[in-house]
Design a protein around this motif. Structure first.
Motif, short mmCIF file in Angstrom:
data_model
loop_
_atom_site.label_atom_id
_atom_site.label_comp_id
_atom_site.label_asym_id
_atom_site.label_seq_id
_atom_site.Cartn_x
_atom_site.Cartn_y
_atom_site.Cartn_z
N VAL A 557 22.26 -20.20 3.25
CA VAL A 557 22.41 -21.12 2.12
C VAL A 557 23.07 -20.36 0.98
O VAL A 557 22.54 -19.35 0.50
CB VAL A 557 21.04 -21.68 1.67
CG1 VAL A 557 21.21 -22.60 0.46
CG2 VAL A 557 20.39 -22.45 2.82
N VAL A 609 18.87 -17.16 2.05
CA VAL A 609 19.41 -17.77 0.83
C VAL A 609 19.93 -16.65 -0.06
O VAL A 609 19.18 -15.71 -0.38
CB VAL A 609 18.33 -18.58 0.08
CG1 VAL A 609 18.91 -19.19 -1.19
CG2 VAL A 609 17.76 -19.67 0.98
N CYS A 631 14.93 -14.99 -2.69
CA CYS A 631 16.32 -14.92 -2.23
C CYS A 631 16.58 -13.56 -1.60
O CYS A 631 15.83 -12.60 -1.82
CB CYS A 631 17.28 -15.15 -3.39
SG CYS A 631 17.23 -16.82 -4.09
#
Length: 650
Positions: A557, A609, A631
């Motif tokens: 992502v 991500v 993240c």
């Protein structure tokens, strides 16, 4: 051990050459492409089982069984086999072929991947093949947008790559690519006579430069269209090369060529179809006394009559089996390419229709076809346009026909087939541009269109040229029987072929692909490194823990602040054999249920991500096990279809 296994593989290959040449009574340069096709199909079967490395054991078995067979023969048979081998390996054609292959392999061994299509698929995919020891599992293909691209050429690259099992060496992949192309040109050497070193060197150089008459992408990239061209040209000549051939060799060669042709690229079935039409028409038209005599000879043998009826269907079935098996595998493994999906949509729905720029495409196509050279650099004498090349092929066939180099019926067939197949395929190229390539706006200009015509038209241009070159080398000698100089009587066809290539090929690109590329290798590696930005570098470091021994897919992502599809292709190559799919998302606007469905649709096993200023916790915390979501951390995905759980990978 590494060098030992490479020697074992190469030794087994050459033993196979000698054995097949002995049984079929053919020259080694004619056996080369046949055995290469056998090797491709053997690797193809092993790749399904993730057992490509078994080729080492098979090579040892070939050597052992050959030794046992030889020792079990009578003394006279061993002597006959030894004499046959000695004659074959000392033929000028074989010596020239070996020196050509060794020279090209050594000269290209330092090449680096730089062509966009290689980054996008060919190099990325063969890297996966190298590490996984076979095809990737379900949803594991490393180039998701090109999943159903066939693996024929990739398997020969793997064979060369596996000579170094400790490091993926791009130069070995190039060696395999050039080997695959050149072996189908080697039969051009079979008419070399004597031991004239300059003539042999000229012929070898001509084979390397010959594709440069109409195609240049293959000199610095893994252009599959050129590989198709070499196989297609070899097949066309194999159809008419019937005199003195055993049935098993004649039809076996046709089957092998077509079986591999459809495994080189998805559009290989078009050229296989053209080839089968040529074969059917050629065989239908064979009403000469020789063929009739053969039919009469077998008229009393029921098995032979059955074989006469079945041999054409058997040849037709071969590419259906190999191409069909790959399509079934892709269906089961959910491998699909965006062009295939678009083509199916065009054929089954009215969603897209014809491009609104059809007139502009037609104008660019016509201008490129009529007035733009097939290569970018100037050649010594003649820069052929697509139309000029098309007319040149027709004139060559007419010349062969008028000079009685071919029987009249055969000459008419070759002429009409060349004219019609060329017209049909150029029409197919144009239709592709106004349908499945309708969004490729670079083709609206003649300068972009000529590149497309040059590359995608290679099977017709280079393939037909190889076909005619084979006819010339076999039959052209009749034009020099009354020549004043003995040199011309002996080497006339070779001299003419060398001159034709020298005056029309783009030798600058050929030289660059063989020698001059070395000056750019470090720069190419640096350019590739520059494409890996900080976000990508962190990601590649994180996935190292997954290793390279199995296929898996990661949903990456990323921020939607800018398009990064070019960078993503470079990341895919570095990440291979791990498959990466990308989701560009504004996480400030995302909600957990929607995000979970997006991840689910990616069919990934892991989630990553990248660093962002968005509030990721509100999106992912509900899915995360053991702590808040972070993240730049790799998470394993557990999903029962109702609830998704994210577990930090160890």
């Amino acid at each position: 051990m590494v060098i030992f296994m490479a020697i074992i593989n190469i030794t087994a290959f050459f033993i196979g050459l000698l054995m097949l040449a002995y049984f079929w009574k053919e020259s080694l340069v004619e056996i080369f492409p046949v055995l290469t096709c056998m090797l491709v199909l053997m690797l193809y079967v092993l790749a399904f089982c993730h057992r490509l490395n078994l080729i080492d054991g098979i090579s040892i078995l070939v050597i052992v069984l050959s030794a046992v067979w030889l020792m079990s023969r009578k003394c006279g048979q061993r002597a006959a086999f030894g004499k046959s081998c000695l004659i074959n390996v000392t033929q000028p054609s074989f010596v020239t072929a070996i020196l050509l292959l060794m020279g090209v392999i050594l000269c290209t061994s330092r090449k680096a991947v730089s062509w966009w299509d290689d980054i996008n698929f060919w190099a990325t995919d063969v890297k996966s093949l190298y590490y996984l020891n076979g095809f990737a599992g379900k949803y594991g293909n490393v180039a998701p947008e090109f999943g159903d691209y066939p693996p024929g050429g990739q398997l020969i690259k793997w064979w060369f790559l596996h000579f170094d099992p400790h490091r993926f060496r791009e130069g070995l992949a190039f060696a395999g690519y050039y080997f695959m192309n050149l072996v189908f040109m080697l039969p051009l050497l079979r008419r070399i006579k004597g031991r004239n070193i300059l003539m042999a060197a000229g012929m070898a150089l001509s084979l390397w430069l010959l594709p440069g008459i109409a195609e240049v992408y293959g000199y610095d990239g893994f252009c599959a269209d050129l590989t198709m061209a070499c196989i297609y040209g070899g097949f066309l000549y194999a159809v008419i090369d019937r005199e003195g051939k055993k049935d098993s060799f004649y039809y076996g060669r046709l089957m092998l060529y077509l079986s591999v042709l459809v495994l080189v690229k998805s559009v290989g079935f078009i050229w296989a179809l053209f080839g089968l039409i040529f074969l059917a028409v050629y065989q239908y038209g064979q009403n000469t006394m020789r063929v009739q005599a053969e039919v009469d000879d077998f008229s009393g043998q029921s098995k032979s009559r059955i074989w006469n009826k079945l041999r054409l269907p058997v040849v037709c079935a071969a590419p259906v089996i190999t191409g069909g098996s790959w399509m079934v595998f892709c269906l089961l493994m959910r491998r699909v390419t965006k062009t295939t999906a678009t083509a199916v949509t065009y054929m089954t729905t009215d969603e897209y229709g014809i491009s609104g720029y059809t007139g502009d495409f037609a104008k660019a196509f016509l201008e490129a076809f009529v007035s733009m050279p097939l290569h970018k650099n100037k050649t010594p004498v003649l820069d052929l346009t697509p139309l000029g090349f098309y007319l040149c092929i027709c004139l060559l066939v007419i010349f062969f026909y008028r000079k009685d180099m071919m029987p009249k019926k055969q000459g008419r067939l070759v002429l009409w087939f060349s004219v019609v197949s060329g017209a049909l395929f150029y029409a197919i190229i144009f239709i592709a541009h106004i349908t499945i390539f309708a969004t490729e706006t670079q083709y609206l200009e003649a300068s972009g269109m000529i590149s497309s015509i040059e590359r995608y038209g290679a099977p017709f241009t280079i393939g037909t040229l190889l076909f005619l070159a084979q006819i010339w080398m076999d039959c052209g000698g009749s034009l020099f029987t009354r020549a004043k100089w003995s040199f011309l009587r002996k080497y006339g066809p070779c001299i003419c072929l060398i001159l034709f290539v020298a005056l029309t090929a783009e030798w600058q690109t050929g030289y660059h692909g063989l020698i001059a590329y070395r000056k750019e290798v470090q720069e190419q590696f640096a350019e590739r490194a520059d494409m890996i930005d900080d976000d990508a570098a962190v990601f590649l470091e994180k996935i190292e823990q997954l290793g390279t021994g199995h296929s898996t897919r990661i949903c990456y992502v990323q921020r939607d602040d800018e398009p990064r599809w070019v960078r993503n292709s470079y990341v895919n190559m570095e990440a291979s054999p791990i498959s990466v799919v990308y989701k560009a998302v504004n996480l400030d606007d995302a909600v957990p249920d929607w995000m979970a469905q997006e991840i689910r649709d990616s069919h990934a096993e892991y989630l990553y991500v990248e660093k962002t200023d968005a509030d990721v916790e509100k999106v992912f915390n509900i899915m995360t096990v053991n702590g808040a979501f972070s993240c730049e951390v790799l998470y394993r995905i557990e999903d029962d279809g109702v609830r998704m759980r994210l577990i930090q990978a160890e």
